[in-house]
Design a protein around this motif. Structure first.
Motif, short mmCIF file in Angstrom:
data_model
loop_
_atom_site.label_atom_id
_atom_site.label_comp_id
_atom_site.label_asym_id
_atom_site.label_seq_id
_atom_site.Cartn_x
_atom_site.Cartn_y
_atom_site.Cartn_z
N UNK A 45 32.27 61.43 82.84
CA UNK A 45 32.61 60.97 84.19
C UNK A 45 31.37 60.83 85.07
N UNK A 46 30.44 61.77 84.95
CA UNK A 46 29.31 61.82 85.86
C UNK A 46 27.98 61.36 85.25
N UNK A 47 28.04 60.95 83.98
CA UNK A 47 26.82 60.40 83.37
C UNK A 47 27.22 59.44 82.27
N UNK A 48 26.75 58.20 82.36
CA UNK A 48 27.08 57.18 81.37
C UNK A 48 25.80 56.85 80.59
N UNK A 49 25.62 57.51 79.47
CA UNK A 49 24.41 57.29 78.69
C UNK A 49 24.32 55.86 78.16
N UNK A 50 25.47 55.24 77.92
CA UNK A 50 25.49 53.88 77.39
C UNK A 50 24.97 52.87 78.41
N UNK A 51 24.92 53.27 79.69
CA UNK A 51 24.47 52.37 80.75
C UNK A 51 23.04 52.65 81.19
N UNK A 52 22.41 53.67 80.60
CA UNK A 52 21.07 54.07 81.01
C UNK A 52 20.05 53.72 79.93
N UNK A 53 18.84 53.41 80.36
CA UNK A 53 17.72 53.20 79.44
C UNK A 53 16.92 54.49 79.35
N UNK A 54 15.93 54.52 78.48
CA UNK A 54 15.02 55.66 78.41
C UNK A 54 14.42 55.92 79.78
N UNK A 55 13.89 54.85 80.39
CA UNK A 55 13.19 55.00 81.67
C UNK A 55 14.13 55.43 82.79
N UNK A 56 15.30 54.82 82.88
CA UNK A 56 16.21 55.15 83.97
C UNK A 56 16.72 56.58 83.86
N UNK A 57 16.97 57.04 82.63
CA UNK A 57 17.46 58.41 82.46
C UNK A 57 16.42 59.43 82.90
N UNK A 58 15.16 59.18 82.54
CA UNK A 58 14.10 60.09 82.94
C UNK A 58 13.88 60.04 84.45
N UNK A 59 14.00 58.87 85.04
CA UNK A 59 13.85 58.75 86.49
C UNK A 59 14.92 59.57 87.22
N UNK A 60 16.15 59.53 86.69
CA UNK A 60 17.25 60.26 87.32
C UNK A 60 16.96 61.75 87.36
N UNK A 61 16.60 62.32 86.20
CA UNK A 61 16.45 63.77 86.14
C UNK A 61 15.11 64.24 86.71
N UNK A 62 14.10 63.39 86.68
CA UNK A 62 12.84 63.75 87.34
C UNK A 62 13.01 63.80 88.86
N UNK A 63 13.83 62.91 89.41
CA UNK A 63 14.07 62.92 90.85
C UNK A 63 15.04 64.05 91.23
N UNK A 64 15.96 64.37 90.34
CA UNK A 64 16.90 65.46 90.59
C UNK A 64 16.19 66.80 90.65
N UNK A 65 15.22 66.98 89.73
CA UNK A 65 14.43 68.22 89.66
C UNK A 65 12.96 67.89 89.94
N UNK A 66 12.61 67.63 91.19
CA UNK A 66 11.25 67.18 91.50
C UNK A 66 10.17 68.21 91.18
N UNK A 67 10.56 69.48 91.03
CA UNK A 67 9.59 70.52 90.68
C UNK A 67 9.51 70.77 89.18
#
Length: 242
Positions: free
Chosen positions: A117-139
């Motif tokens: 429901x809250x994450x669609x891996x089929x709609x994400x690329x390598x780059x977009x997935x890393x961008x999501x979690x890098x921005x979520x956990x900026x530290x």
């Protein structure tokens, strides 16, 4: 590139910084070596475990950190030192098995998280997935081994992943809390400690629940607007409609 040093441990189970520093002719993502200085600082301050160098726990931790680095930063899986490329398979929670090439193309987040429901891996690329979690956990989002239950050739271990939720996750506002994931893995390894098969077990749903607990940014903005709006706003709207 040397595969051994004076301590007789293979390069891929030594410190991750050593693996990076000694790399030559590697096809790096973004054309440069990764910088883990922030991660090293976080690990020093926030790790629960501090394993003795050369211990089984330290070796397993180094191997997995090297593997994660190679998946994330080396674009050519043939250059990954930590695995036996033609044999390697990885699976999460008993799901589909993936090859090194598939893992390198889609990234760890997409192949480990799958569709929900809250994450669609089929709609994400390598780059977009890393961008999501890098921005979520900026530290940063450090990882450590907690316990090792069995040694080679079938290494079973418990691990911890954590990060400070201070950036928005998709359209969900950050809570500021420390989000922690604890899981189990089984790594099948060769005599020289290269991974041939890797099984991960952890609660995807619990992780995503924590990232969506703060509510959506849209709802937060609407609530703020309502708190600062005219108390007769809804009445005026009714007049306009009539």
């Amino acid at each position: 590139m040397t595969s051994q040093t004076s301590n007789n441990l293979p390069l891929w189970v030594q410190d991750r910084e050593t693996v990076i520093k000694t790399a030559t002719n590697v096809q790096w993502r973004n054309h440069h070596q990764p910088d883990y200085s922030r991660s090293v600082e976080n690990l020093a301050q926030e790790s629960i475990k501090h394993h003795i160098e050369g211990s089984l726990e330290s070796i397993v931790q180094n191997l997995v950190r090297t593997f994660e680095m190679e998946v994330s930063w080396k674009t050519n899986p043939q250059q990954w030192l930590s695995i036996v490329n033609d044999q390697f398979r990885v699976t999460t929670n008993g799901g589909k098995e993936f090859t090194a090439a598939e893992l390198g193309e889609k990234g760890t987040y997409n192949l480990f998280m799958a569709d929900s429901e809250h994450y669609k891996s089929s709609e994400e690329t390598f780059e977009s997935s890393h961008d999501i979690f890098h921005s979520t956990f900026p530290q940063g989002f450090p990882w450590e081994v907690l316990e090792v239950y069995s040694g080679p050739p079938k290494v079973t271990f418990k691990w911890r992943h954590w990060g400070h939720f201070r950036g928005a996750y998709k359209n969900h506002q950050p809570t500021g809390e420390t989000v922690e994931i604890v899981g189990m893995s089984v790594a099948h390894v060769t005599d020289d400690l290269k991974i041939t098969y890797l099984e991960h077990y952890f609660d995807n749903a619990l992780f995503l629940e924590k990232l969506t607990a703060g509510g959506t940014l849209e709802n937060s903005q609407e609530n703020s607007q309502q708190k600062g709006s005219c108390p007769f706003g809804s009445w005026f709207k009714g007049l306009k409609k009539s």
